[in-house]
Design a protein around this motif. Structure first.
Motif, PDB file in Angstrom:
ATOM      1  N   VAL A 158      85.610  61.333  52.741  1.00  0.00           N
ATOM      2  CA  VAL A 158      84.977  61.330  51.424  1.00  0.00           C
ATOM      3  C   VAL A 158      83.466  61.452  51.576  1.00  0.00           C
ATOM      4  N   VAL A 159      82.881  62.311  50.752  1.00  0.00           N
ATOM      5  CA  VAL A 159      81.432  62.466  50.689  1.00  0.00           C
ATOM      6  C   VAL A 159      80.987  62.071  49.288  1.00  0.00           C
ATOM      7  N   ILE A 160      80.033  61.158  49.226  1.00  0.00           N
ATOM      8  CA  ILE A 160      79.537  60.637  47.950  1.00  0.00           C
ATOM      9  C   ILE A 160      78.060  60.958  47.836  1.00  0.00           C
ATOM     10  N   CYS A 161      77.642  61.448  46.689  1.00  0.00           N
ATOM     11  CA  CYS A 161      76.222  61.733  46.465  1.00  0.00           C
ATOM     12  C   CYS A 161      75.418  60.431  46.459  1.00  0.00           C
ATOM     13  N   GLU A 162      74.227  60.465  47.003  1.00  0.00           N
ATOM     14  CA  GLU A 162      73.372  59.271  47.025  1.00  0.00           C
ATOM     15  C   GLU A 162      73.136  58.729  45.619  1.00  0.00           C
ATOM     16  N   SER A 163      73.104  59.604  44.621  1.00  0.00           N
ATOM     17  CA  SER A 163      72.875  59.158  43.243  1.00  0.00           C
ATOM     18  C   SER A 163      73.967  58.211  42.770  1.00  0.00           C
ATOM     19  N   VAL A 164      75.203  58.380  43.292  1.00  0.00           N
ATOM     20  CA  VAL A 164      76.310  57.503  42.918  1.00  0.00           C
ATOM     21  C   VAL A 164      76.019  56.072  43.349  1.00  0.00           C
ATOM     22  N   LEU A 165      75.434  55.934  44.520  1.00  0.00           N
ATOM     23  CA  LEU A 165      75.140  54.600  45.051  1.00  0.00           C
ATOM     24  C   LEU A 165      74.000  53.934  44.308  1.00  0.00           C
ATOM     25  N   GLY A 171      76.125  46.792  35.926  1.00  0.00           N
ATOM     26  CA  GLY A 171      75.185  45.725  36.229  1.00  0.00           C
ATOM     27  C   GLY A 171      75.053  45.486  37.723  1.00  0.00           C
ATOM     28  N   PRO A 172      74.007  44.751  38.121  1.00  0.00           N
ATOM     29  CA  PRO A 172      73.712  44.554  39.556  1.00  0.00           C
ATOM     30  C   PRO A 172      74.847  43.913  40.350  1.00  0.00           C
ATOM     31  N   GLU A 173      75.503  42.916  39.789  1.00  0.00           N
ATOM     32  CA  GLU A 173      76.552  42.229  40.551  1.00  0.00           C
ATOM     33  C   GLU A 173      77.744  43.140  40.801  1.00  0.00           C
ATOM     34  N   ILE A 174      78.143  43.881  39.766  1.00  0.00           N
ATOM     35  CA  ILE A 174      79.267  44.802  39.922  1.00  0.00           C
ATOM     36  C   ILE A 174      78.936  45.875  40.954  1.00  0.00           C
ATOM     37  N   MET A 175      77.695  46.388  40.914  1.00  0.00           N
ATOM     38  CA  MET A 175      77.316  47.420  41.869  1.00  0.00           C
ATOM     39  C   MET A 175      77.225  46.853  43.283  1.00  0.00           C
ATOM     40  N   ARG A 176      76.723  45.640  43.413  1.00  0.00           N
ATOM     41  CA  ARG A 176      76.627  45.027  44.739  1.00  0.00           C
ATOM     42  C   ARG A 176      78.029  44.855  45.344  1.00  0.00           C
ATOM     43  N   ASP A 261      74.555  52.439  56.888  1.00  0.00           N
ATOM     44  CA  ASP A 261      73.243  51.784  56.874  1.00  0.00           C
ATOM     45  C   ASP A 261      72.588  51.920  55.503  1.00  0.00           C
ATOM     46  N   LEU A 262      72.688  53.104  54.894  1.00  0.00           N
ATOM     47  CA  LEU A 262      72.088  53.311  53.577  1.00  0.00           C
ATOM     48  C   LEU A 262      72.785  52.452  52.530  1.00  0.00           C
ATOM     49  N   ILE A 263      74.105  52.399  52.560  1.00  0.00           N
ATOM     50  CA  ILE A 263      74.850  51.578  51.606  1.00  0.00           C
ATOM     51  C   ILE A 263      74.452  50.122  51.763  1.00  0.00           C
ATOM     52  N   ARG A 264      74.351  49.658  53.000  1.00  0.00           N
ATOM     53  CA  ARG A 264      73.971  48.269  53.267  1.00  0.00           C
ATOM     54  C   ARG A 264      72.560  47.970  52.748  1.00  0.00           C
ATOM     55  N   GLU A 265      71.662  48.915  52.946  1.00  0.00           N
ATOM     56  CA  GLU A 265      70.270  48.760  52.485  1.00  0.00           C
ATOM     57  C   GLU A 265      70.221  48.646  50.966  1.00  0.00           C
ATOM     58  N   LEU A 266      70.969  49.489  50.272  1.00  0.00           N
ATOM     59  CA  LEU A 266      70.977  49.456  48.809  1.00  0.00           C
ATOM     60  C   LEU A 266      71.651  48.177  48.296  1.00  0.00           C
ATOM     61  N   MET A 267      72.680  47.739  48.982  1.00  0.00           N
ATOM     62  CA  MET A 267      73.371  46.518  48.573  1.00  0.00           C
ATOM     63  C   MET A 267      72.446  45.321  48.698  1.00  0.00           C
ATOM     64  N   GLU A 268      71.709  45.250  49.783  1.00  0.00           N
ATOM     65  CA  GLU A 268      70.822  44.117  49.997  1.00  0.00           C
ATOM     66  C   GLU A 268      69.614  44.140  49.058  1.00  0.00           C
ATOM     67  N   ALA A 269      69.247  45.338  48.593  1.00  0.00           N
ATOM     68  CA  ALA A 269      68.123  45.457  47.683  1.00  0.00           C
ATOM     69  C   ALA A 269      68.496  45.237  46.229  1.00  0.00           C
ATOM     70  N   SER A 270      69.797  45.251  45.929  1.00  0.00           N
ATOM     71  CA  SER A 270      70.235  45.137  44.531  1.00  0.00           C
ATOM     72  C   SER A 270      70.228  43.704  44.042  1.00  0.00           C
TER      73      SER A 270
END
Length: 270
Positions: A158-165, A171-176, A261-270
């Motif tokens: 699966v390839v997901i666009c960065e915009s999806v992440l 809301g922040p909790e659901i996205m995290r 790594d990118l997903i983890r970075e966005l999760m920690e920043a959310s």
């Protein structure tokens, strides 16, 4: 039986009939429930077409009754009927695929969505939907994910666009929580999850999502989807063209580890 019969009704009738005709002796609901490790009330509801069918029940019924996949096939038809008409054939083919490749430019693919994320999408898509309808839609979407969690899951790319992440769905909790689920799913040995970064150049699949299903006989079926429409593609030249476009897309995406790594970075920043 008539092939046009409602598969939910046929599932109930086949269950009752199989109990009545069990080789040793007729089984009552309590005895069958014990054999398939569910409650008697679950069997009762199944046989009167009330409520959902537990996703792990059909293969157990096939095992007990030696029905060669009958209940599993009926369950797939029932599950497909929960989706819009334009995507029902895909829902029938998907559980049979030995490999699935997917590109999603707008939302997390349904096979990887959390319940809360799916609910937020359905709520936004139909603000007037009642609670029962939402529960039904979310349940149907999550039931699709059983194919990735069984003993013999398909190879899944699966390839997901960065915009999806980065899009804040629900809301922040659901996205995290959704990002955390992607990390977990992406770590599975049969799954390769990649992110297409904003820096990637123009590609051949910018018009919409794409799923590529490789069937047991080696055949390939494609599915594309828009807001309220979708199409199955089997014409050889188009299949070859779009499959090649997906290969190019994967080559332009971040590696599996860099994507995590990118997903983890966005999760920690959310």
């Amino acid at each position: 039986m008539d092939d046009e019969q409602d598969p939910r009704q046929r599932f109930a009738e086949e269950c009752r009939s199989a109990r009545d005709l069990f080789p040793e002796r007729r089984l009552n609901q309590t005895e069958l429930a014990r054999m398939v490790r569910v409650s008697k009330s679950t069997i009762s509801r199944v046989e009167i077409c009330e409520g959902p069918i537990p996703p792990d029940l059909p293969p157990l019924l096939d095992q007990v009754f030696s029905t060669d996949g009958l209940f599993k096939r009926l369950y797939e038809q029932i599950a497909a009927g929960s989706f819009p008409a334009h995507s029902r054939r895909r829902m029938v083919l998907e559980p049979r695929a030995v490999a699935i490749s997917a590109w999603s430019p707008t939302v997390v693919p349904g096979l990887l969505q959390t319940g809360a994320y799916a609910r937020a999408l359905f709520r936004a898509g139909d603000p007037r939907a009642g609670e029962r309808e939402l529960v039904h839609k979310v349940g149907a979407r999550l039931a699709r994910q059983d194919i990735l969690r069984g003993s013999s899951p398909p190879d899944f790319s699966v390839v997901i666009c960065e915009s999806v992440l980065r899009r804040n769905v629900g809301g922040p909790e659901i996205m995290r929580n959704q990002l955390a689920a992607l990390l977990l799913d992406g770590s599975q040995p049969t799954t390769v999850l990649q992110v297409l970064p904003f820096s990637a150049e123009t590609h051949g699949l910018m018009d919409g999502s794409l799923s590529i299903l490789t069937m047991p006989d080696g055949g390939t079926v494609l599915y594309t989807e828009g807001i309220r429409s979708g199409a199955i593609i089997e014409e050889a030249a188009t299949v070859r063209q779009l499959s090649r476009a997906y290969d190019v897309l994967r080559a332009s995406a971040l590696s599996r580890d860099a994507s995590a790594d990118l997903i983890r970075e966005l999760m920690e920043a959310s």
